[in-house]
Write an enzyme that holds these catalytic residues in place. Structure first.
Site, PDB file in Angstrom:
ATOM      1  N   ASP A  61     -19.316  37.489  -4.431  1.00  0.00           N
ATOM      2  CA  ASP A  61     -18.590  38.781  -4.938  1.00  0.00           C
ATOM      3  C   ASP A  61     -17.096  38.836  -4.228  1.00  0.00           C
ATOM      4  O   ASP A  61     -16.123  38.854  -5.126  1.00  0.00           O
ATOM      5  CB  ASP A  61     -19.330  39.995  -5.125  1.00  0.00           C
ATOM      6  CG  ASP A  61     -20.607  40.003  -5.770  1.00  0.00           C
ATOM      7  OD1 ASP A  61     -20.515  39.228  -6.913  1.00  0.00           O
ATOM      8  OD2 ASP A  61     -21.431  40.802  -5.662  1.00  0.00           O
ATOM      9  N   SER A 113      -7.860  23.809   5.020  1.00  0.00           N
ATOM     10  CA  SER A 113      -7.848  24.467   3.755  1.00  0.00           C
ATOM     11  C   SER A 113      -7.694  25.878   3.716  1.00  0.00           C
ATOM     12  O   SER A 113      -6.588  26.526   4.440  1.00  0.00           O
ATOM     13  CB  SER A 113      -9.018  24.256   3.012  1.00  0.00           C
ATOM     14  OG  SER A 113      -8.971  24.586   1.710  1.00  0.00           O
ATOM     15  N   HIS A 121      -9.325  15.885   0.062  1.00  0.00           N
ATOM     16  CA  HIS A 121      -9.171  17.193   0.652  1.00  0.00           C
ATOM     17  C   HIS A 121      -9.904  17.468   2.002  1.00  0.00           C
ATOM     18  O   HIS A 121      -9.308  17.883   2.975  1.00  0.00           O
ATOM     19  CB  HIS A 121      -9.259  18.180  -0.275  1.00  0.00           C
ATOM     20  CG  HIS A 121      -9.280  19.484  -0.062  1.00  0.00           C
ATOM     21  ND1 HIS A 121      -7.984  19.963   0.440  1.00  0.00           N
ATOM     22  CD2 HIS A 121      -9.747  20.795   0.109  1.00  0.00           C
ATOM     23  CE1 HIS A 121      -7.967  21.104   0.928  1.00  0.00           C
ATOM     24  NE2 HIS A 121      -9.126  21.740   0.747  1.00  0.00           N
TER      25      HIS A 121
END
Length: 324
Positions: A246, A150, A305
């Site tokens: 963040d 990924s 996945h």
């Protein structure tokens, strides 16, 4: 509500939860380190080879946390790169098995803003590639067999395109060099993680159950919730998200995209796809062939996945076959 923590640091390998939590789960940068050792010290001045390398760019690398299993130094090492929200321990069992089966050195690495590696405001693929361009030569692991899942697969692809001299062969696990925004639920995962609200002074088991319940309002898949909860850790008596949410949220569009490239990677390449996954579509194949003209495309039946978790034996068999 407590404000988001800015300077929390985790002990190396710290995955245990204690009985203390607080109302808003913050994000905590963790220290990086070698496996089984004390946290790595602050970055040292760049070695001479890095200072004079014509390939270096302006991206500031960070000292990645890693675990290296020993093997034959004469053969290219296997280097595993995890995906978004993952860490190097995702490949623990597979790394040990492949080290035994192939006799090769096997390296697992925490990406920046993940696991025990440092936090950074930069989450670009160029920066993640630079981290590896610094680490791999320092460990004497180039050229290597680069295996990325990924997000880690996109980092691996970019590194191979930028520095083919460092990559003997490449495996991209259920990912392609195109934008995957339309099929990804990762932005929703980030929103759910940021919304977690846990009262103070609760037990470890209660905190995890409560976090799981709150995540379930946006994430129905229990396996995905449990995977995300591996990032909820205790540091200095407080619960924190180990990943830098963040930075990930700020760069999510960039993470789901892929940097435009003109050059190709000439080495052997395997795109290993999950039969039940929609991450790699046939429409991606032309771009795969353009950038990786030596690519093979192989599908693992009954895998989603996370192929290495769903079908570990088939995953390892595909890797061994590619190495043969």
């Amino acid at each position: 509500m407590l404000s988001w923590a800015r300077a929390w640091r985790l002990p190396y390998g710290g995955l245990e939860l204690s009985g203390i939590c607080f109302s808003r789960v913050p994000v905590a940068p963790s220290s990086s380190g070698r496996s089984g050792a004390e946290p790595r010290p602050l970055p040292k001045p760049l070695p001479q080879w890095a200072q004079i390398s014509p390939h270096r760019c302006s991206f500031q690398s960070v000292p990645l946390s890693y675990k290296l299993l020993d093997g034959e130094a004469a053969r290219p090492a296997l280097v595993f790169l995890h995906g978004l929200f993952g860490c190097k321990t995702n490949f623990n069992s597979i790394a040990k098995a492949l080290a035994q089966q192939t006799g090769r050195r096997v390296l697992t690495v925490d990406a920046r803003n993940h696991g025990d590696s440092p936090h950074s405001p930069d989450m670009s693929y160029e920066a993640m590639s630079q981290d590896l361009q610094d680490l791999l030569p320092q460990l004497g692991l180039v050229p290597c067999v680069l295996i990325g899942h990924s997000m880690g697969g996109k980092t691996a692809m970019l590194l191979a395109l930028q520095r083919p001299d460092l990559v003997e062969r490449l495996v991209a696990v259920d990912i392609s060099p195109v934008n995957t925004t339309s099929i990804s639920d990762f932005p929703a995962y980030m929103a759910a993680m940021k919304a977690i609200d846990i009262p103070e002074k609760v037990s470890r088991s209660f905190a995890r159950k409560l976090a799981d319940k709150q995540l379930s309002s946006l994430i129905q898949d229990m396996a995905v919730r449990q995977f995300l909860l591996t990032n909820l850790v205790e540091a200095d008596g407080r619960f924190v998200w180990r990943v830098n949410l963040d930075a990930l949220a700020q760069h999510v569009d960039e993470i789901l995209a892929f940097p435009p490239r003109q050059e190709s990677y000439p080495g052997p390449t395997l795109f290993l796809l999950g039969g039940n996954s929609d991450f790699v579509h046939p429409s991606h194949h032309p771009e795969i062939r353009r950038l990786f003209p030596g690519a093979q495309i192989q599908t693992v039946p009954d895998a989603g996945h996370w192929i290495h978790a769903d079908r570990p034996q088939d995953f390892m068999a595909a890797i061994r076959g590619f190495l043969a």
